[in-house]
Design a protein around this motif. Structure first.
Motif, short mmCIF file in Angstrom:
data_model
loop_
_atom_site.label_atom_id
_atom_site.label_comp_id
_atom_site.label_asym_id
_atom_site.label_seq_id
_atom_site.Cartn_x
_atom_site.Cartn_y
_atom_site.Cartn_z
N ILE A 1 27.16 36.44 40.71
CA ILE A 1 28.24 37.04 39.95
C ILE A 1 28.70 36.02 38.92
O ILE A 1 28.95 34.85 39.26
CB ILE A 1 29.44 37.42 40.86
N VAL A 2 28.80 36.45 37.68
CA VAL A 2 29.30 35.57 36.62
C VAL A 2 30.76 35.92 36.39
O VAL A 2 31.09 36.97 35.86
CB VAL A 2 28.50 35.76 35.31
N GLY A 3 31.64 35.03 36.81
CA GLY A 3 33.07 35.26 36.63
C GLY A 3 33.48 35.02 35.18
O GLY A 3 32.72 34.48 34.37
N SER A 4 34.70 35.41 34.87
CA SER A 4 35.18 35.23 33.49
C SER A 4 36.17 34.09 33.42
O SER A 4 36.50 33.45 34.42
CB SER A 4 35.82 36.53 32.99
N GLY A 5 36.65 33.84 32.21
CA GLY A 5 37.62 32.77 32.01
C GLY A 5 37.95 32.64 30.55
O GLY A 5 37.41 33.34 29.70
#
Length: 207
Positions: free
Chosen positions: A66-70
């Motif tokens: 999973i590629v989280g955001s920021g």
């Protein structure tokens, strides 16, 4: 079974930590969920500091990512050396991205010809990368899924659980975290968003 949640400096806590919590509802000895980061510690957009549990190299070998955001995603995708460490491959992994994480998948060339979901802030950047942005919370094609909006992160977690474990396990995990008095309605609505994308069951290698 290793699931890595890519979490970078300036990360959004709701993306990484909600997914971590939902995915860890699977209580199996061979089920591992990790926060994967390029550094030993990363600071969130609101100042929370957490320790990485896995490296980017380990994430590249995981069964699902999973590629989280920021708030620093555009800086991250412009970092050639960092991006080169991400050897993600949907032919052997489930790949999921949340909000600005969708931009990272786009820049890696993993969304070519695939429409995607993202948040409203990131939408123009993803479109500039040549990806069609959908006005919905979740979309998946084959082994790649994207979600838009922080509170859509349980959809990504449930999709991964359904693909790697079972639909029943996904429903159980969502039921556990859903608000009391709303559990059945919450699970039903969440599964309505992801069930249409569970028909394609491509093989995912297990390490």
């Amino acid at each position: 079974m290793h699931i890595a949640i890519l979490t970078f400096e300036g990360f959004n806590e709701l993306d990484s930590l909600i997914a971590l919590g939902v995915l860890n509802r699977i209580k199996k000895p061979d089920w591992r969920v990790s926060i994967a980061s390029p550094a030993a510690r990363v600071r969130s957009m609101n100042g929370l500091v957490i320790e990485a549990q896995a490296s980017l190299r380990e994430a590249s070998a995981a069964d699902a990512v999973i590629v989280g955001s920021g708030i620093r995603t555009r800086e991250i995708v412009a970092d050639v050396a960092l991006m080169a460490q991400l050897q993600l491959d949907p032919s052997r992994q489930l790949l999921a991205a949340q909000c600005s994480g969708t931009l990272l998948l786009a820049k890696l060339g993993l969304l070519e010809g695939v429409p995607a979901c993202t948040d409203l802030t990131t939408k123009p950047w993803v479109q500039e990368a040549g990806v069609e942005v959908l006005n919905q919370p979740f979309f998946a094609r084959n082994n790649v899924a994207t979600a838009g909006g922080c509170l859509a992160s349980p959809y990504l977690a449930a999709w991964i659980i359904a693909r790697l474990e079972s639909v029943e396990a996904a429903e159980s995990a969502l039921h556990y975290v859903a608000p009391v008095g709303e559990k059945e309605d919450y699970v039903s609505r969440a599964m309505q968003n992801i069930t249409p994308y569970l028909k394609e069951k491509l093989a995912v290698s297990c390490h």
